[in-house]
Scaffold this active site. Structure first.
Site, PDB file in Angstrom:
ATOM      1  N   CYS A   1     -58.470  -8.028  65.258  1.00  0.00           N
ATOM      2  CA  CYS A   1     -59.810  -8.226  64.696  1.00  0.00           C
ATOM      3  C   CYS A   1     -60.802  -8.784  65.695  1.00  0.00           C
ATOM      4  CB  CYS A   1     -59.737  -9.221  63.541  1.00  0.00           C
ATOM      5  SG  CYS A   1     -58.504  -8.808  62.336  1.00  0.00           S
TER       6      CYS A   1
ATOM      7  N   GLY B   1     -59.947  -3.583  66.282  1.00  0.00           N
ATOM      8  CA  GLY B   1     -61.038  -3.042  65.470  1.00  0.00           C
ATOM      9  C   GLY B   1     -62.221  -4.006  65.532  1.00  0.00           C
TER      10      GLY B   1
ATOM     11  N   ASN C   1     -64.342  -8.278  60.304  1.00  0.00           N
ATOM     12  CA  ASN C   1     -63.620  -7.191  60.994  1.00  0.00           C
ATOM     13  C   ASN C   1     -63.553  -5.944  60.092  1.00  0.00           C
ATOM     14  OD1 ASN C   1     -61.742  -8.384  59.130  1.00  0.00           O
ATOM     15  ND2 ASN C   1     -60.186  -7.198  60.185  1.00  0.00           N
TER      16      ASN C   1
ATOM     17  N   CYS D   1     -61.509  -4.272  58.142  1.00  0.00           N
ATOM     18  CA  CYS D   1     -61.017  -4.230  56.740  1.00  0.00           C
ATOM     19  C   CYS D   1     -61.434  -5.451  55.932  1.00  0.00           C
ATOM     20  CB  CYS D   1     -59.520  -4.035  56.747  1.00  0.00           C
ATOM     21  SG  CYS D   1     -59.058  -2.496  57.582  1.00  0.00           S
TER      22      CYS D   1
ATOM     23  N   GLU E   1     -60.900  -8.818  56.161  1.00  0.00           N
ATOM     24  CA  GLU E   1     -60.131 -10.041  55.906  1.00  0.00           C
ATOM     25  C   GLU E   1     -60.483 -11.188  56.843  1.00  0.00           C
ATOM     26  OE1 GLU E   1     -59.001  -7.218  56.944  1.00  0.00           O
ATOM     27  OE2 GLU E   1     -57.438  -7.367  58.478  1.00  0.00           O
TER      28      GLU E   1
ATOM     29  N   GLY F   1     -51.474  -2.008  56.655  1.00  0.00           N
ATOM     30  CA  GLY F   1     -51.317  -0.561  56.503  1.00  0.00           C
ATOM     31  C   GLY F   1     -50.125  -0.001  57.258  1.00  0.00           C
TER      32      GLY F   1
ATOM     33  N   ILE G   1     -47.777  -2.150  59.288  1.00  0.00           N
ATOM     34  CA  ILE G   1     -46.591  -3.016  59.367  1.00  0.00           C
ATOM     35  C   ILE G   1     -45.829  -3.073  58.041  1.00  0.00           C
ATOM     36  CG2 ILE G   1     -47.372  -4.381  61.354  1.00  0.00           C
ATOM     37  CD1 ILE G   1     -48.020  -6.656  59.374  1.00  0.00           C
TER      38      ILE G   1
HETATM   39  P1  ADP Z   1     -51.394  -3.175  60.894  1.00  0.00           P
HETATM   40  O1  ADP Z   1     -50.580  -2.981  59.667  1.00  0.00           O
HETATM   41  O2  ADP Z   1     -51.409  -1.953  61.758  1.00  0.00           O
HETATM   42  O3  ADP Z   1     -51.039  -4.397  61.682  1.00  0.00           O
HETATM   43  P2  ADP Z   1     -53.691  -3.603  59.120  1.00  0.00           P
HETATM   44  O4  ADP Z   1     -53.674  -2.366  58.300  1.00  0.00           O
HETATM   45  O5  ADP Z   1     -53.190  -4.868  58.486  1.00  0.00           O
HETATM   46  O6  ADP Z   1     -52.930  -3.351  60.500  1.00  0.00           O
HETATM   47  O7  ADP Z   1     -55.162  -3.853  59.627  1.00  0.00           O
HETATM   48  C1  ADP Z   1     -55.506  -5.110  60.171  1.00  0.00           C
HETATM   49  C2  ADP Z   1     -56.740  -5.008  60.987  1.00  0.00           C
HETATM   50  O8  ADP Z   1     -56.468  -4.239  62.151  1.00  0.00           O
HETATM   51  C3  ADP Z   1     -57.898  -4.282  60.337  1.00  0.00           C
HETATM   52  O9  ADP Z   1     -58.614  -5.067  59.472  1.00  0.00           O
HETATM   53  C4  ADP Z   1     -58.691  -3.900  61.550  1.00  0.00           C
HETATM   54  O10 ADP Z   1     -59.433  -4.995  62.035  1.00  0.00           O
HETATM   55  C5  ADP Z   1     -57.604  -3.538  62.532  1.00  0.00           C
HETATM   56  N1  ADP Z   1     -57.295  -2.109  62.488  1.00  0.00           N
HETATM   57  C6  ADP Z   1     -56.627  -1.430  61.551  1.00  0.00           C
HETATM   58  N2  ADP Z   1     -56.544  -0.121  61.843  1.00  0.00           N
HETATM   59  C7  ADP Z   1     -57.181   0.032  63.008  1.00  0.00           C
HETATM   60  C8  ADP Z   1     -57.469   1.134  63.845  1.00  0.00           C
HETATM   61  N3  ADP Z   1     -57.084   2.366  63.543  1.00  0.00           N
HETATM   62  N4  ADP Z   1     -58.161   0.892  64.969  1.00  0.00           N
HETATM   63  C9  ADP Z   1     -58.560  -0.331  65.273  1.00  0.00           C
HETATM   64  N5  ADP Z   1     -58.316  -1.410  64.538  1.00  0.00           N
HETATM   65  C10 ADP Z   1     -57.647  -1.250  63.414  1.00  0.00           C
END
Ligand code: ADP
Length: 559
Positions: free
Chosen positions: A72, A100, A252, A254, A256, A398, A400
């Protein structure tokens, strides 16, 4: 870890060239982040047991030449070409490294304002967002995933209506989530029926935009395709742990993590399903994992390679981390408690309280051992030494959650049997294991012959694949149907209630989708936003079933 989707995700996202397994990934990450041998072993064990996973950038990049570990970021944008294009460049570097970015575009002067230097007219924030979108399109993160942006505009910006409509056509600004930042004063106008109040006036043209114009555009946009999101400025800033460092106007992608300009934040999530012991949650184990997770996230702040020295400075000044939970709905299913029940909410509140309390305790201990975060003196924490200005939030998880094979974040399960198309092109038929097990038991109780049992089970699964719900299958016991509700079976009020249970128990914010039925009206959407505001949420994202063509979960698709 079983299941082809997990294997696929692992290979597509996380394995380096010389790695073959999840064990290799955990070893690399633990070795890169742990300071002592003992710490490396502890971190390894938490990840390998799937009790805790850090965010994707850490799993992908720790111990590699790209040592950028945070998900983030937020970047400031001013009203001048140098600041706009600086942010564009920095955003590109962040995306390339796997993060992101969130931006608030409100400082950019409105379209058709005079531009003195050129004797011309300004093109407005939305035109610049197109450039950011295009840059994101081009910079694919090492081919692993596309970058993500959050674009924010304050409701009192004269271009607010253009902004809200900017994603109306599917495919436009596809690399952005967009959100309108509203104040309590704006929401009070809605509550009090003062829709005709003028909320913003264009400085050059004199065009007026009323509260009602903005509100109708927001609810209409959500009805149409789920955007914009709404952010509640006052609630976000009311909980800003370091108000003297400035106000928070961005989050950021999403949502959070509300962050100050140039701050970054590394996330990590505890997999709650790992702490179910028969009919209760193992709180001792949960606290222990939380403590280790906080130490790991705090270490990452120092081990991280930052894309920009200003980001390093801003991040190390407050040392915010984002610890959350995933597998919440699966945990409730394991305990036989419906997601949309008072009992479920009480349990979730208790669990999150337990995690945040343990996280604060650990942060305090680290502060005593080493030091508090540098901006501590002037922070809201200044009565008690603290290592981190903020510790907890709820991420979408999403990717993990797929690795951990559990339901994402605090979201209800979307469907118990569906086809999942992965962005890499493959598709997977998914059947929820607990659902499958309880369905088999219910079928055996109801039908006498094995062929009949098998036939009914198959009929339920195929119905589920087609429609996404089992609520209309009459032979299933009421208690089964009550438990196995999906995200779309659960009412929007109960979605918001769950978010409202978590919000006061986390320091930062929550990524959550409020699902609404296809039949929901603009008025329902308006009621949901008002309810979210009244429930002291920091933001809300709604989605009306079937309003967007592109969905990751494909219900109704045969495999
Ligand atoms: P993960 O499960 O891949 O760790 P999350 O789905 O929990 O990620 O997303 C957490 C944060 O990671 C999002 O709020 C965003 O800031 C960043 N993020 C998610 N997907 C992407 C992406 N495709 N590119 C860049 N940043 C991302």
């Amino acid at each position: 870890m079983t299941g082809s989707l997990t294997t696929h995700i692992l290979a597509a996202r996380y394995l380096r060239d010389d790695e073959n397994s999840f064990t290799d990934v955990c070893r690399r990450v633990a070795d890169a982040i742990g300071e002592t041998q003992r710490e490396k072993e502890t971190f390894f064990s938490e990840m390998h047991s799937l009790r805790f996973l850090p965010n994707s950038p850490t799993l992908m990049n720790a111990g590699t030449e790209n040592g950028q570990l945070a998900a983030c970021f937020t970047l400031p944008i001013g009203d001048s070409l140098p600041t706009i294009f600086d942010a564009l460049k920095w955003g590109a570097l962040i995306h390339q490294s796997g993060g992101g970015t969130g931006y608030n575009f409100s400082k950019i002067r409105p379209k058709a304002s005079p531009v003195r230097e050129l004797d011309g007219m300004a093109s407005g924030p939305v035109s610049f967002m197109q450039i950011f979108n295009q840059a994101t399109e081009i910079i694919r993160q090492g081919g692993r995933r596309r970058g993500a942006n959050m674009g924010i505009l304050n409701a009192d910006h004269p271009d607010i209506l253009t902004f809200i409509h900017a994603k109306e056509r599917e495919g436009d600004l596809a690399n952005f989530n967009i959100s309108v930042m509203v104040t309590d004063a704006f929401m009070a106008c809605i509550r009090d029926g003062k829709q005709d109040s003028v909320w913003t006036t264009h400085p050059a043209t004199g065009d007026e935009v009323t509260v009602g114009d903005i509100w109708d555009a927001i609810t209409g946009g959500i009805w149409k395709n789920g955007e914009p999101g709404v952010l509640f400025y006052n609630e976000i800033n009311h909980h800003n742990p370091t108000p003297l460092l400035g106000e928070i106007d961005a989050v950021n992608p999403c949502g959070e993590q509300p962050l100050l300009p140039f701050e970054s934040c590394v996330l990590g999530s505890v997999n709650l399903t790992r702490f179910v012991k028969e009919d209760h949650i193992d709180e001792v184990g949960l606290k222990q994992t939380t403590g280790i997770a906080v130490r790991m996230l705090d270490r990452i702040i120092d081990k991280n390679t930052y894309p920009l020295s200003r980001i390093e400075t801003a991040t190390k000044r407050t040392r915010k981390v984002g610890l959350g939970v995933m597998g919440v709905h699966d945990t409730l299913l394991m305990l036989g408690i419906p997601y949309d029940s008072a009992k479920g909410r009480v349990l979730c509140g208790h669990v999150m309280e337990c995690i945040t309390t343990a996280a604060v305790e650990t942060s305090h201990v680290i502060a005593v051992e080493s030091d508090s975060f540098p901006a501590w003196d002037n922070s809201r924490w200044n009565k008690c030494p603290m290592r981190n200005a903020a510790l907890t939030c709820i991420a979408p998880t999403g990717s993990i959650s797929l690795l951990a094979d559990c339901s994402p974040g605090i979201e209800p399960v979307y469907s118990y049997a569906y086809t999942r198309r992965h962005t890499a092109g493959s598709s997977f038929a998914m059947l929820h294991p607990l659902f499958a097990q309880d369905l088999a038991t219910a079928a055996r109780d109801r039908f006498s012959s094995q062929p009949e049992v098998d036939q009914e089970i198959n009929a339920v699964i195929s119905h589920l694949r087609r429609t996404g719900t089992v609520q209309d299958i009459n032979w299933l016991p009421a208690s089964f149907r009550r438990l196995y509700k999906t995200a779309t079976d659960i009412s929007w009020k109960d979605h918001i209630r769950m978010q409202a249970v978590f919000q006061p128990r986390v320091h930062a914010a929550i990524s959550k989708t409020i699902n609404m039925p296809h039949s929901a009206t603009d008025d329902d959407i308006a009621a949901a936003i008002l309810f979210a505001w009244g429930s002291n949420l920091k933001g809300i994202t709604c989605y009306r079933t079937g309003s967007r063509r592109e969905v990751v979960y494909a219900i109704g698709e045969e495999t």
